[in-house]
Write a protein that holds these residues in place. Structure first.
Motif, PDB file in Angstrom:
ATOM      1  N   TYR A  79      30.845 -14.268 -44.844  1.00 42.78           N
ATOM      2  CA  TYR A  79      31.809 -13.189 -45.051  1.00 42.78           C
ATOM      3  C   TYR A  79      31.082 -11.918 -45.492  1.00 42.78           C
ATOM      4  O   TYR A  79      30.122 -11.967 -46.265  1.00 42.78           O
ATOM      5  CB  TYR A  79      32.831 -13.579 -46.110  1.00 42.78           C
ATOM      6  N   SER A  80      31.543 -10.778 -44.981  1.00 42.40           N
ATOM      7  CA  SER A  80      30.987  -9.484 -45.341  1.00 42.40           C
ATOM      8  C   SER A  80      32.011  -8.696 -46.139  1.00 42.40           C
ATOM      9  O   SER A  80      33.100  -8.396 -45.644  1.00 42.40           O
ATOM     10  CB  SER A  80      30.596  -8.695 -44.086  1.00 42.40           C
TER      11      SER A  80
ATOM     12  N   PHE B  97      27.864  -9.585 -53.522  1.00 44.79           N
ATOM     13  CA  PHE B  97      28.237 -10.988 -53.713  1.00 44.79           C
ATOM     14  C   PHE B  97      29.761 -11.106 -53.846  1.00 44.79           C
ATOM     15  O   PHE B  97      30.448 -10.139 -54.193  1.00 44.79           O
ATOM     16  CB  PHE B  97      27.562 -11.541 -54.971  1.00 44.79           C
ATOM     17  N   PHE B  98      30.273 -12.296 -53.582  1.00 45.91           N
ATOM     18  CA  PHE B  98      31.723 -12.507 -53.615  1.00 45.91           C
ATOM     19  C   PHE B  98      32.019 -13.952 -53.996  1.00 45.91           C
ATOM     20  O   PHE B  98      31.151 -14.827 -53.916  1.00 45.91           O
ATOM     21  CB  PHE B  98      32.339 -12.198 -52.245  1.00 45.91           C
TER      22      PHE B  98
ATOM     23  N   GLY C 218      34.389 -20.751 -60.960  1.00 40.39           N
ATOM     24  CA  GLY C 218      33.998 -20.354 -59.608  1.00 40.39           C
ATOM     25  C   GLY C 218      32.580 -19.853 -59.532  1.00 40.39           C
ATOM     26  O   GLY C 218      32.137 -19.385 -58.480  1.00 40.39           O
ATOM     27  N   ALA C 219      31.828 -19.979 -60.634  1.00 39.21           N
ATOM     28  CA  ALA C 219      30.447 -19.483 -60.660  1.00 39.21           C
ATOM     29  C   ALA C 219      29.529 -20.394 -59.859  1.00 39.21           C
ATOM     30  O   ALA C 219      29.721 -21.612 -59.805  1.00 39.21           O
ATOM     31  CB  ALA C 219      29.960 -19.367 -62.104  1.00 39.21           C
ATOM     32  N   PHE C 220      28.522 -19.782 -59.259  1.00 38.46           N
ATOM     33  CA  PHE C 220      27.509 -20.520 -58.500  1.00 38.46           C
ATOM     34  C   PHE C 220      26.644 -21.317 -59.469  1.00 38.46           C
ATOM     35  O   PHE C 220      26.199 -20.807 -60.498  1.00 38.46           O
ATOM     36  CB  PHE C 220      26.661 -19.523 -57.706  1.00 38.46           C
ATOM     37  N   LEU C 221      26.410 -22.578 -59.166  1.00 37.21           N
ATOM     38  CA  LEU C 221      25.604 -23.440 -60.016  1.00 37.21           C
ATOM     39  C   LEU C 221      24.403 -23.964 -59.237  1.00 37.21           C
ATOM     40  O   LEU C 221      24.537 -24.384 -58.086  1.00 37.21           O
ATOM     41  CB  LEU C 221      26.421 -24.632 -60.511  1.00 37.21           C
TER      42      LEU C 221
ATOM     43  N   PRO D  24      27.041 -18.559 -51.409  1.00 33.78           N
ATOM     44  CA  PRO D  24      28.137 -17.736 -50.883  1.00 33.78           C
ATOM     45  C   PRO D  24      28.702 -18.211 -49.554  1.00 33.78           C
ATOM     46  O   PRO D  24      29.265 -17.411 -48.805  1.00 33.78           O
ATOM     47  CB  PRO D  24      27.459 -16.374 -50.722  1.00 33.78           C
ATOM     48  N   GLY D  25      28.552 -19.478 -49.232  1.00 33.05           N
ATOM     49  CA  GLY D  25      29.204 -20.008 -48.046  1.00 33.05           C
ATOM     50  C   GLY D  25      28.398 -19.857 -46.778  1.00 33.05           C
ATOM     51  O   GLY D  25      28.944 -19.500 -45.732  1.00 33.05           O
TER      52      GLY D  25
END
Length: 746
Positions: free
Chosen positions: A272-273, A390-391, A575-578, A725-726
């Motif tokens: 996603y952008s 980032f998202f 929802g934080a990146f781990l 981020p997917g």
């Protein structure tokens, strides 16, 4: 292995088998001088810390001499992969050496964890994976030892060891100049000179190599390229015969790698952008990227090692004192897009000292290798993310902009001390027994701090580096932790000589790799425990048909516990990146290996190696403590791998001509801990070829070569960031390369 999928592999193998089954009288009737030139090379190895014939060593080891390395166009450690059964070896995402032997290794590039396979440069253990992906410059030979080697080698050799031995100074004045040019703007120069500085007393050698290459990929963001090369490496050595019994050997080396761009992976899934408000599609060509954060890559290494050797009767006493340092800086684009969704930077400074004292004893029927080992390293790593775009995925196609600009500073001190012994006892002319043991104590101390910089006006890694700890950043985190471990690793080997040319052996050995702390976290200490592995092996080594055939076989069973795995997840609450690094469970790995060389005639030789890997995870803990062993496959552990090579030698009036054709194969390989099918590499074959002309006086040598001649696209490495981020990212091996090599010896 489905050879029907690869016609040229099938044809080459069929021709090889046909010639192998042909009457062997050709080899037996040839003139002795010709057979000597084309015969099976006798290789002396130092796998057991003393010089022995490869065929007499009860260890699964592949040894390649300087001549073989040159003939096979082995220019860096990655080129070894197809020449050693059950070896996976390639450069990773951050100039790190990713090495797996028999399914055991370490994929992560950050310094908080240790490699599972030790790399040794002139008997000195290299503590970090950065700086360990060596260019092959002025070698004497390279040995790859499969299975745990703790009773003989420094530390963390739970999977095995890669041992690079550089060429030593010679009494006579000699040297060479080597020029290489090829596609992608490849140009390299290697040179070496050696000789006596003081007759019979002081010998010296100096080698230098420069290699430049354009990037394999085009960056459509700025019209530049990606993953280019610009390296200068050098090595100087002095050998001083102080007396008949005492010598001193000093080796000093360095390398500087400063390409224009870092290595960018190909984006294998849409991302996603935030800027465009849509999913960006995937490109078809893995060598075309569109990225904006690949503008920095710098790696510098320096090292010095002094070996003092004193011989007294049947005993040899050695002292190996070494110092090494490494400086690494990089910007990595891990979103694979023109957005700044996930730019990662890593600035690392490391230095290490090691001291080894050895007592080697060798008499009739008995040999001993014993020693004391000490290792200490200091590592300072500054790293984080530059990701203003980032998202956070909210579900149902909704995304929340969440700028991330942060920094972490980790200072780590590691110490390791050990005592070891390896005793080989010839119980009779046929029967031998080896008893080995190692006791290790390790300690790790870490201080980690973190800060956020989004919204401060600082939006670069270099800006955060200058401002870190000065009150500009916010939300400071940090911890200090230390822990120590001890381990006892025994080894037992029994070997039996059926004859002077046939040996059988069986061994049981225990391997150990240190624990540590997850270096990606700055808010709390996440410790992980050491790995242990019991390896059981049987093997045979044979010379057949009047020494015109060499056949080495091995089979093994590994009981692997507490293996350390890196995985990426997302906090279900915030929802934080781990980024997690844990002891994930248990595995059983078993397999077999074959190495075969044959002189088929005065003009033709055949080389085959093959490896098989089976087994898998017995226990594996995933997100939320779930048992997922039946959903995952071992990393870098293809079921089948191998290589077939034919060398044809032709005697000319003015010299000789050698033509080499080889094909290597690897079956489906999972490249990530997640066992992503998107990133898994299906089975593939590579075809290489070279033609070499050597003058009668052996002074001039001209070679034409081509690698990956069918221009196969294949992934070697991957990042599964599908949690956040997917996106999933693949790193591809080199495309078709070809060139010319001219060498002059004097």
């Amino acid at each position: 292995m489905n050879l029907n999928t690869f016609p040229y592999t099938r044809s080459l193998l069929a021709a090889s088998v046909a010639m192998l089954l042909a009457p062997q009288t050709l080899a037996l009737q040839e003139p002795a001088s010709k057979r000597a030139e084309q015969g099976i090379e006798v290789i002396q190895v130092s796998a057991t810390r003393r010089s022995e014939n490869l065929q007499d060593v009860a260890i699964a080891v592949t040894a390649l001499s300087a001549n073989e390395l040159e003939k096979m166009q082995v220019l860096d450690l990655g080129d070894l992969e197809s020449h050693v059964p059950n070896l996976s070896l390639h450069v990773g995402d951050a100039s790190n050496a990713v090495i797996y032997i028999r399914g055991v290794g370490q994929i992560d590039s950050i310094s908080f964890n240790d490699p599972g396979v030790g790399v040794y440069l002139d008997d000195v253990y290299m503590g970090r994976v950065q700086g360990s992906f060596l260019d092959v410059v002025d070698p004497q030979q390279i040995e790859v030892l499969r299975g745990p080697q703790g009773t003989l080698y420094g530390r963390n050799t739970i999977g095995g060891a890669v041992k690079f031995t550089s060429a030593k100074p010679s009494e006579i004045t000699e040297g060479y100049l080597d020029l290489n040019a090829g596609n992608y703007g490849q140009f390299g120069v290697k040179s070496s000179i050696s000789g006596a500085l003081v007759d019979n007393k002081l010998l010296g050698r100096f080698a230098i190599a420069s290699s430049k290459r354009d990037g394999y990929a085009d960056n459509q963001w700025d019209g530049g390229d990606d993953y280019d090369k610009d390296t200068l490496a050098w090595r100087g050595s002095l050998l001083y015969h102080i007396s008949d019994d005492l010598s001193a050997y000093l080796v000093v080396d360095g390398s500087d790698g400063s390409p224009s761009h870092s290595r960018t992976p190909h984006r294998e899934t849409p991302i996603y952008s935030i800027k465009e408000g849509r999913l960006l599609p995937v490109g078809d060509d893995p060598f075309k990227v569109i990225v904006n954060y690949n503008d920095l890559e710098s790696l510098e290494t320096r090292g010095a090692a002094l070996t003092l050797e004193y011989q007294q009767g049947d005993s040899t006493f050695k002292s190996i004192s070494a110092y090494r340092q490494m400086d690494y800086r990089t910007h990595l684009d891990l979103d694979g897009s023109p957005d700044s969704s996930f730019g990662i930077y890593n600035f690392e400074d490391q230095d290490q000292i090691s001291q080894e004292l050895q007592w080697l004893y060798h008499a009739d029927g008995l040999s001993l290798v014993s020693g004391l080992y000490y290792f200490k390293e200091d590592d300072s790593t500054f790293g984080g993310a530059v990701a203003p775009d980032f998202f956070v995925p909210l579900g149902d196609g909704n995304y929340l902009p969440f700028p991330v600009i942060n920094a972490g500073l980790r200072d780590q001190k590691n110490t390791s001390s050990a005592i070891y012994a390896n005793l080989n006892w010839e119980l009779s002319e046929q029967l031998g027994l080896t008893l080995g043991a190692r006791y290790t104590k390790e300690k790790k101390q870490v201080t980690s701090r973190g800060e956020e910089f989004a919204g401060t006006g600082i939006d670069s890694a270099e800006g955060m580096e200058a401002a870190f700890g000065k009150g500009v950043g916010y939300s400071p985190t940090g911890f200090t932790a230390e822990q120590d471990w001890s381990n006892f690793s025994p080894k037992l080997t029994v070997d039996y000589k059926l004859s002077g040319d046939h040996m059988l052996y069986a061994s049981a050995s225990r391997g150990f790799k240190s624990g540590g702390f997850n270096g990606r976290l700055t808010s709390f200490a996440q410790p992980f425990d050491p790995e242990t592995l019991w390896s059981y092996e049987i093997g045979s080594k044979s010379l057949l048909n009047n020494n015109n055939i060499r056949l080495n076989l091995a089979a093994f069973y590994n009981d692997y516990k507490n293996f350390q795995l890196s995985r990426f997840s997302i906090d279900p609450d915030s929802g934080a990146f781990l980024s997690l690094f844990e002891n994930a469970g248990k595995a059983t790995i078993y397999g077999a290996e074959l190495e075969f060389s044959a002189v088929l005639s005065d003009a033709l030789t055949l080389n085959i190696n093959a490896g098989y890997l089976g087994g898998g995870y017995d226990e594996l803990v995933g997100d939320f403590g779930a048992e997922i062993s039946d959903q995952r496959e071992l990393v870098n552990a293809p079921k089948w791998n191998g290589r077939v090579a034919l060398d044809y030698w032709l005697d000319l009036d003015s010299g000789s001509l050698t033509m080499s054709l080889s094909s290597s194969y690897r079956s489906k390989t999972y490249l990530t801990v997640s066992s992503s099918e998107v990133l898994a590499q299906p089975g593939y074959a590579l075809l290489d070829m070279s033609v070499t002309y050597l003058t009668d006086d052996e002074q001039w040598q001209l070679s034409l070569y081509g690698n990956n001649l069918t221009d196969k696209r294949y992934r070697q490495h991957g990042f599964d960031l599908s949690a956040s981020p997917g996106v999933q990212l693949g790193y591809y091996g080199a495309p078709r390369t070809f060139g010319i090599n001219l060498k002059y010896r004097f």
